[in-house]
Write a protein that holds these residues in place. Structure first.
Motif, PDB file in Angstrom:
ATOM      1  N   LEU A 142      14.189  11.647   7.575  1.00 45.38           N
ATOM      2  CA  LEU A 142      15.452  11.029   7.974  1.00 45.38           C
ATOM      3  C   LEU A 142      15.201   9.886   8.943  1.00 45.38           C
ATOM      4  CD1 LEU A 142      17.684  14.205   8.495  1.00 45.38           C
ATOM      5  CD2 LEU A 142      17.825  12.555   6.628  1.00 45.38           C
ATOM      6  N   VAL A 143      14.373  10.155   9.952  1.00 47.37           N
ATOM      7  CA  VAL A 143      14.039   9.113  10.935  1.00 47.37           C
ATOM      8  C   VAL A 143      13.340   7.953  10.247  1.00 47.37           C
ATOM      9  CG1 VAL A 143      12.631   8.591  12.963  1.00 47.37           C
ATOM     10  CG2 VAL A 143      13.928  10.729  12.865  1.00 47.37           C
ATOM     11  N   GLY A 144      12.404   8.264   9.344  1.00 51.03           N
ATOM     12  CA  GLY A 144      11.674   7.211   8.648  1.00 51.03           C
ATOM     13  C   GLY A 144      12.581   6.326   7.817  1.00 51.03           C
ATOM     14  N   CYS A 145      13.528   6.926   7.100  1.00 50.02           N
ATOM     15  CA  CYS A 145      14.452   6.143   6.266  1.00 50.02           C
ATOM     16  C   CYS A 145      15.313   5.223   7.108  1.00 50.02           C
ATOM     17  CB  CYS A 145      15.328   7.083   5.441  1.00 50.02           C
ATOM     18  SG  CYS A 145      14.489   7.862   4.053  1.00 50.02           S
ATOM     19  N   PHE A 146      15.873   5.752   8.200  1.00 48.90           N
ATOM     20  CA  PHE A 146      16.714   4.922   9.061  1.00 48.90           C
ATOM     21  C   PHE A 146      15.904   3.796   9.702  1.00 48.90           C
ATOM     22  CE2 PHE A 146      19.803   8.501   9.144  1.00 48.90           C
ATOM     23  CZ  PHE A 146      20.948   7.761   8.871  1.00 48.90           C
TER      24      PHE A 146
ATOM     25  N   ARG B 203       9.364  -2.153   8.256  1.00 49.91           N
ATOM     26  CA  ARG B 203       8.299  -1.266   7.787  1.00 49.91           C
ATOM     27  C   ARG B 203       7.147  -1.183   8.788  1.00 49.91           C
ATOM     28  NH1 ARG B 203      12.584  -1.348   4.552  1.00 49.91           N
ATOM     29  NH2 ARG B 203      12.248  -1.943   2.386  1.00 49.91           N
ATOM     30  N   LYS B 204       6.674  -2.337   9.223  1.00 52.05           N
ATOM     31  CA  LYS B 204       5.547  -2.359  10.162  1.00 52.05           C
ATOM     32  C   LYS B 204       5.910  -1.702  11.483  1.00 52.05           C
ATOM     33  CE  LYS B 204       4.408  -6.171  12.349  1.00 52.05           C
ATOM     34  NZ  LYS B 204       3.854  -7.517  12.639  1.00 52.05           N
ATOM     35  N   LYS B 205       7.109  -1.974  11.978  1.00 50.40           N
ATOM     36  CA  LYS B 205       7.528  -1.440  13.273  1.00 50.40           C
ATOM     37  C   LYS B 205       7.856   0.056  13.202  1.00 50.40           C
ATOM     38  CE  LYS B 205       9.328  -5.874  14.906  1.00 50.40           C
ATOM     39  NZ  LYS B 205      10.546  -6.633  15.317  1.00 50.40           N
TER      40      LYS B 205
ATOM     41  N   LEU C 130       6.279   2.401  -0.540  1.00 48.32           N
ATOM     42  CA  LEU C 130       7.185   1.254  -0.610  1.00 48.32           C
ATOM     43  C   LEU C 130       6.586   0.041   0.097  1.00 48.32           C
ATOM     44  CD1 LEU C 130       9.953   0.070  -1.346  1.00 48.32           C
ATOM     45  CD2 LEU C 130      10.826   0.988   0.808  1.00 48.32           C
ATOM     46  N   TYR C 131       5.943   0.260   1.241  1.00 44.39           N
ATOM     47  CA  TYR C 131       5.350  -0.838   2.001  1.00 44.39           C
ATOM     48  C   TYR C 131       4.264  -1.526   1.186  1.00 44.39           C
ATOM     49  CZ  TYR C 131       3.926  -3.227   6.348  1.00 44.39           C
ATOM     50  OH  TYR C 131       3.655  -4.158   7.322  1.00 44.39           O
TER      51      TYR C 131
ATOM     52  N   THR D 163       7.866  -6.864   5.996  1.00 44.61           N
ATOM     53  CA  THR D 163       8.431  -7.159   4.675  1.00 44.61           C
ATOM     54  C   THR D 163       9.916  -6.834   4.579  1.00 44.61           C
ATOM     55  OG1 THR D 163       7.807  -4.951   3.882  1.00 44.61           O
ATOM     56  CG2 THR D 163       6.218  -6.734   3.540  1.00 44.61           C
ATOM     57  N   LEU D 164      10.515  -6.325   5.644  1.00 48.00           N
ATOM     58  CA  LEU D 164      11.935  -5.994   5.607  1.00 48.00           C
ATOM     59  C   LEU D 164      12.764  -7.255   5.371  1.00 48.00           C
ATOM     60  CD1 LEU D 164      14.251  -3.970   5.979  1.00 48.00           C
ATOM     61  CD2 LEU D 164      14.185  -4.484   8.436  1.00 48.00           C
ATOM     62  N   GLY D 165      13.625  -7.220   4.362  1.00 45.32           N
ATOM     63  CA  GLY D 165      14.489  -8.358   4.068  1.00 45.32           C
ATOM     64  C   GLY D 165      13.802  -9.490   3.342  1.00 45.32           C
TER      65      GLY D 165
END
Length: 577
Positions: free
Chosen positions: A415-419, A426-428, A475-476, A539-541
């Motif tokens: 749950l924490v990972g998805c949020f 991803r990196k952060k 995913l990353y 890679t987010l966004g």
């Protein structure tokens, strides 16, 4: 074309009702519990209770230090190999000093005392061991005397299983692309049940290992294919959640192992119960449909259209979508579409797709560094996951509760990972998770030996953190590499993951040297790899890249923006020239 592909991938997601997809998802995820069950079942199957070498006849008296009694079973729960032998006397008056792997016959003793300074006849114990049944009534170790010179056979069970996991992932992943996802899901599910029962009725150790190896292949095959299956039935917006929560079903399987191990202390009954846990899936798995994307890719348009109509009807919607609408008007089949895409990619990169190899992951210094770091994350994710899981029973305290907590702590981690990965990046998310796992594991060496609860808590924090990194790396990896080598990158990363799972049992066995040595090794590696992860691009966004040049440029635009912002701030700062 990109817009059409995104629309096609997200069509199911865009509907108002998701009953059909939800039923498919939870049914497939339910069987993933069986994978978690069989992966961790060996924790109690090969458990070695306290034991001592037996004697040729009955025992009438026993001495252990200042304690005395009439039965070996009274002393086995407190017997330790490093505190001295057990001294026993037989009805014939013979006196024996018993240790774990040898026994010594006292020659011409005068009195029955614990201390003895006379001559002894020492011999190795080739059988007839006496086991402590207070915790483990029956395991394969007690049935087949896998101790002393044969102890390595018991320790070989889990590495052999993990080798089967590696081979199963390679074999069934390829076959699923040829014959379909559903056929493999049905076949591997049936094999998990059948082979699981066969393991319980193994006549000897070698049958046991062979059946477990085949069971590992089936379990791994199901786990690999089910990720693809649920992904092709869900849309882009929930794809992260659905893939991550298949891991959650695996974690529930670990909790089932702990509960069953606590309630059942006979290994073959324990194995049968575990095999039956997910057997209801066999009753309806044959009703699972093939994914629409696979049907279209194989040119089975009538079946794909029938499936789309069924989905709409079950979801309470009007069936408007036609298979033809998912293709370009000028294209008559998917093969032509794929050929066109290949030609476009070849023109953009100037390279033939047929010549791509694993060396292309190291095409430049930047890509080589990225690949090395990604592989390291795959490796430490798998190594840490199984070291924490398999090694939880060695931490002290209640081993059944420890294993249950190891599974339970995963649920909030996903749950924490998805949020986190969808909000801070991803990196952060990955780097701090690895650093936290490293710090938690290395702090274990500072815990006093008599505070087991604190060591267990730190180990659970490490498992929580490593599960976050392990859950998002798939995913990353997809987002870090371009289309032309994306499958190659994920496949090679998955291979490193399997290598980590094979190494993990050997790492756990280092607990014989020092109880916290496996966690310390994982902690050091996780901390180092966490620092390296900070050097990866975010890679987010960002849109998925198509060429190596675009992939190499990831992260460079952010650095240029940061530099430009810094320069602008300096120019507007008070006192600037």
């Amino acid at each position: 074309m990109q817009t059409r592909r995104m629309w096609r991938s997200g069509w199911i997601q865009s509907q108002r009702s998701y009953w059909f997809q939800a039923c498919i998802y939870f049914a497939a995820a339910f069987q993933a519990m069986a994978c978690g069950i069989h992966y961790l079942a060996s924790v109690f199957l090969v458990e070695t209770p306290n034991f001592v070498c037996g004697v040729p006849s009955n025992v009438t008296d026993v001495l252990f230090g200042n304690l005395s009694g009439s039965s070996l079973n009274d002393f086995l729960p407190v017997f330790k190999a490093d505190t001295g032998p057990l001294v026993v006397r037989t009805p014939g008056g013979d006196q024996w000093e018993l240790s774990r792997c040898q026994r010594a016959l006292r020659l011409h003793p005068k009195d029955f005392t614990y201390a003895f300074g006379g001559n002894k006849s020492v011999e190795s114990c080739d059988g007839g061991f006496v086991y402590d049944h207070s915790e483990v009534y029956q395991s394969i170790v007690t049935d087949w005397d896998l101790v002393c010179n044969q102890a390595w056979l018991a320790k070989l069970c889990q590495p052999t299983f993990m080798l089967g996991v590696l081979i199963g992932a390679l074999v069934f992943g390829d076959i699923a692309d040829r014959v379909g996802r559903v056929k493999i899901l049905m076949f591997t599910s049936l094999c998990q049940f059948g082979l699981g029962v066969c393991v319980a009725f193994s006549a000897n150790y070698y049958y046991f290992v062979v059946f477990r190896f085949l069971l590992a292949m089936a379990s791994s095959g199901y786990l690999v294919v089910v990720f693809v299956y649920v992904t092709e039935f869900t849309g882009i917006r929930v794809r992260t959640w659905t893939s991550m929560h298949v891991h959650a079903a695996f974690a529930v399987g670990i909790m089932v192992v702990a509960l069953t191990g606590y309630l059942v202390r006979v290994w073959w009954i324990y194995q049968i119960i575990l095999s039956l846990c997910t057997s209801p899936f066999l009753l309806f798995c044959w009703k699972l449909p093939e994914t629409p994307f696979y049907l279209i890719a194989k040119g089975r348009y009538k079946e794909a259209q029938s499936l789309l109509d069924t989905m709409a009807r079950v979801n309470g919607l009007e069936s408007r979508l036609r298979v033809e609408e998912l293709l370009e008007p000028e294209e008559k089949n998917v093969r032509a579409l794929l050929e066109k895409e290949e030609k476009v990619e070849e023109e953009e990169t100037g390279r033939s797709l047929e010549k791509l190899s694993i060396l292309d992951l190291f095409g430049s210094w930047r890509m080589a560094g990225r690949t090395g770091t990604v592989w390291a994350i795959w490796f430490i994710g798998s190594l840490g996951y199984y070291v924490f899981s398999l090694g939880s029973v060695n931490l002290g305290g209640n081993q059944y509760l420890n294993l249950f907590l190891v599974g339970a702590v995963e649920l909030p981690s996903y749950l924490v990972g998805c949020f986190a990965m969808d909000r801070i990046g991803r990196k952060k998310t990955c780097a701090p998770a690895l650093l936290l796992a490293g710090v938690a594991c290395m702090l274990i060496i500072l815990v006093p030996a008599d505070i087991e609860a604190l060591a267990i808590a730190l180990s659970m924090i490490g498992k929580f953190a490593i599960a976050i990194a392990f859950g998002l790396i798939y995913l990353y990896t997809c987002e870090l590499y371009p289309t032309i080598i994306r499958s190659l990158a994920v496949g090679s990363g998955s291979m490193m993951c399997r290598v980590g799972s094979v190494v993990a049992p050997f790492c756990v066995y280092l607990a014989d040297v020092w109880i916290y040595l496996p966690q310390l090794i994982v902690g050091i590696l996780a901390f180092i790899i966490g620092i390296l992860t900070l050097m990866l691009p975010e890679t987010l966004g960002k849109p998925l890249t198509s060429t190596l040049k675009e992939a190499e440029a990831l992260g460079q635009s952010d650095k240029k923006k940061d530099a430009a912002c810094g320069l602008e701030m300096n120019q507007h700062a008070p006192g600037s020239i």
